[in-house]
Design an enzyme around this catalytic site. Structure first.
Site, mmCIF file in Angstrom:
data_model
loop_
_atom_site.group_PDB
_atom_site.id
_atom_site.type_symbol
_atom_site.label_atom_id
_atom_site.label_comp_id
_atom_site.label_asym_id
_atom_site.label_seq_id
_atom_site.Cartn_x
_atom_site.Cartn_y
_atom_site.Cartn_z
ATOM 1 N N ASP A 7 0.688 15.421 -1.023
ATOM 2 C CA ASP A 7 -1.060 16.042 -0.845
ATOM 3 C C ASP A 7 -0.803 17.351 0.054
ATOM 4 O O ASP A 7 0.266 17.782 -0.438
ATOM 5 C CB ASP A 7 -1.661 14.951 0.483
ATOM 6 C CG ASP A 7 -0.556 15.060 1.746
ATOM 7 O OD1 ASP A 7 0.358 15.935 1.948
ATOM 8 O OD2 ASP A 7 -1.030 14.358 2.786
ATOM 9 N N HIS A 8 -1.665 17.924 0.440
ATOM 10 C CA HIS A 8 -1.928 19.462 0.859
ATOM 11 C C HIS A 8 -0.708 19.722 1.786
ATOM 12 O O HIS A 8 -0.124 20.756 1.873
ATOM 13 C CB HIS A 8 -3.096 19.706 1.410
ATOM 14 C CG HIS A 8 -3.563 18.714 2.510
ATOM 15 N ND1 HIS A 8 -3.881 17.676 2.410
ATOM 16 C CD2 HIS A 8 -3.625 18.999 3.984
ATOM 17 C CE1 HIS A 8 -4.147 16.796 3.642
ATOM 18 N NE2 HIS A 8 -3.831 17.808 4.448
ATOM 19 N N CYS A 64 3.936 13.261 1.809
ATOM 20 C CA CYS A 64 2.806 13.449 2.405
ATOM 21 C C CYS A 64 3.150 14.175 3.858
ATOM 22 O O CYS A 64 4.345 14.375 4.240
ATOM 23 C CB CYS A 64 1.718 12.373 2.635
ATOM 24 S SG CYS A 64 2.392 10.845 3.567
ATOM 25 N N GLY A 65 2.239 14.031 4.825
ATOM 26 C CA GLY A 65 2.577 14.659 6.182
ATOM 27 C C GLY A 65 3.729 13.680 7.033
ATOM 28 O O GLY A 65 4.491 14.317 7.356
ATOM 29 N N THR A 66 3.647 12.540 6.952
ATOM 30 C CA THR A 66 4.669 11.641 7.502
ATOM 31 C C THR A 66 5.509 10.872 6.615
ATOM 32 O O THR A 66 6.494 10.285 6.930
ATOM 33 C CB THR A 66 3.973 10.542 8.564
ATOM 34 O OG1 THR A 66 3.048 9.867 7.582
ATOM 35 C CG2 THR A 66 3.089 11.347 9.401
ATOM 36 N N GLY A 67 4.947 10.785 5.152
ATOM 37 C CA GLY A 67 5.296 9.931 4.149
ATOM 38 C C GLY A 67 5.035 8.595 4.214
ATOM 39 O O GLY A 67 5.115 7.668 3.352
ATOM 40 N N ILE A 68 4.452 8.053 5.274
ATOM 41 C CA ILE A 68 4.086 6.666 5.595
ATOM 42 C C ILE A 68 2.648 6.460 4.622
ATOM 43 O O ILE A 68 2.927 5.367 3.894
ATOM 44 C CB ILE A 68 3.505 6.417 6.926
ATOM 45 C CG1 ILE A 68 4.779 6.688 7.804
ATOM 46 C CG2 ILE A 68 3.114 4.837 7.219
ATOM 47 C CD1 ILE A 68 4.331 6.696 9.522
ATOM 48 N N GLY A 69 1.671 7.196 4.620
ATOM 49 C CA GLY A 69 0.444 6.896 3.826
ATOM 50 C C GLY A 69 0.919 6.931 2.375
ATOM 51 O O GLY A 69 0.551 5.846 1.652
ATOM 52 N N HIS A 97 21.077 -1.230 -2.019
ATOM 53 C CA HIS A 97 20.609 -2.491 -1.892
ATOM 54 C C HIS A 97 18.930 -2.768 -2.670
ATOM 55 O O HIS A 97 18.838 -3.984 -2.867
ATOM 56 C CB HIS A 97 20.345 -2.679 -0.410
ATOM 57 C CG HIS A 97 21.649 -2.558 0.311
ATOM 58 N ND1 HIS A 97 21.795 -3.134 1.771
ATOM 59 C CD2 HIS A 97 22.845 -1.918 -0.012
ATOM 60 C CE1 HIS A 97 23.071 -2.599 1.983
ATOM 61 N NE2 HIS A 97 23.657 -2.190 0.986
ATOM 62 N N ARG A 132 23.353 -10.659 -4.502
ATOM 63 C CA ARG A 132 22.449 -10.759 -3.415
ATOM 64 C C ARG A 132 21.411 -9.818 -3.243
ATOM 65 O O ARG A 132 19.998 -10.267 -2.997
ATOM 66 C CB ARG A 132 23.281 -10.841 -1.979
ATOM 67 C CG ARG A 132 23.729 -9.376 -1.829
ATOM 68 C CD ARG A 132 24.822 -9.386 -0.467
ATOM 69 N NE ARG A 132 25.487 -8.541 -0.434
ATOM 70 C CZ ARG A 132 25.508 -7.395 0.425
ATOM 71 N NH1 ARG A 132 25.300 -7.964 1.739
ATOM 72 N NH2 ARG A 132 26.175 -6.504 0.517
ATOM 73 N N HIS A 133 21.712 -8.652 -3.731
ATOM 74 C CA HIS A 133 20.625 -7.631 -3.801
ATOM 75 C C HIS A 133 19.640 -7.797 -5.038
ATOM 76 O O HIS A 133 18.400 -7.766 -4.898
ATOM 77 C CB HIS A 133 21.035 -6.374 -4.012
ATOM 78 C CG HIS A 133 21.930 -5.998 -2.899
ATOM 79 N ND1 HIS A 133 21.634 -5.931 -1.396
ATOM 80 C CD2 HIS A 133 23.178 -5.505 -2.692
ATOM 81 C CE1 HIS A 133 22.637 -5.820 -0.537
ATOM 82 N NE2 HIS A 133 23.574 -5.555 -1.225
#
Length: 142
Positions: A7-8, A64-69, A97, A132-133
């Protein structure tokens, strides 16, 4: 081919990623944005995630700003395992993993020097192929 999108808030960091990928001899495709005018990260995260899910691109890097969204948006696309990483250990672990196929970064949280190291770790670390992974990834997909 590496899908790039932001994003911006992520424009400058994405430019650093382009330089890094060029120096590593890796091809990339930019899915936007290319302006600092406020925009909606889901639009660009979705475009890049669709390219990875379809096989057009092998992996992706989203900012993005936090990477979360942008990571939440990408993970809405079937076949995507996008991990938000703020350190090198997590970037390696998510490849080993989780066989993550997209990395998300927060431009307002992670400085460019560390971000470049995180990307290198993400791109250079192979999936472990441990049973397992594989089993756990199948559970996520189901």
């Amino acid at each position: 081919m590496i899908a790039l999108a932001c994003d911006h808030t992520g424009i400058e960091l994405k430019k650093e990623m382009m330089k890094l990928l060029d120096s590593m001899g890796l091809e990339w495709k930019d899915f936007g944005t290319d302006t600092a005018i406020s925009c909606d990260y889901p639009v660009y995260g979705y475009r890049a995630a669709k390219a990875v899910a379809s096989g057009e691109c092998d992996r992706g890097i989203l900012i993005c700003g936090t990477g979360i969204g942008i990571s939440i948006a990408a993970n809405k696309v079937k076949g995507i395992r996008c991990a938000l990483c703020g350190d090198v250990f997590s970037a390696k672990a998510t490849r080993e993993h989780n066989d993550a196929n997209i990395l998300a970064l927060g431009a307002r949280v992670t400085g460019p020097g560390l971000a470049l190291e995180i990307v290198k770790a993400f791109l250079e670390t192979p999936f472990s192929n441990d049973e397992r992974h594989i089993r756990r990834i199948k559970q996520i997909e189901d």
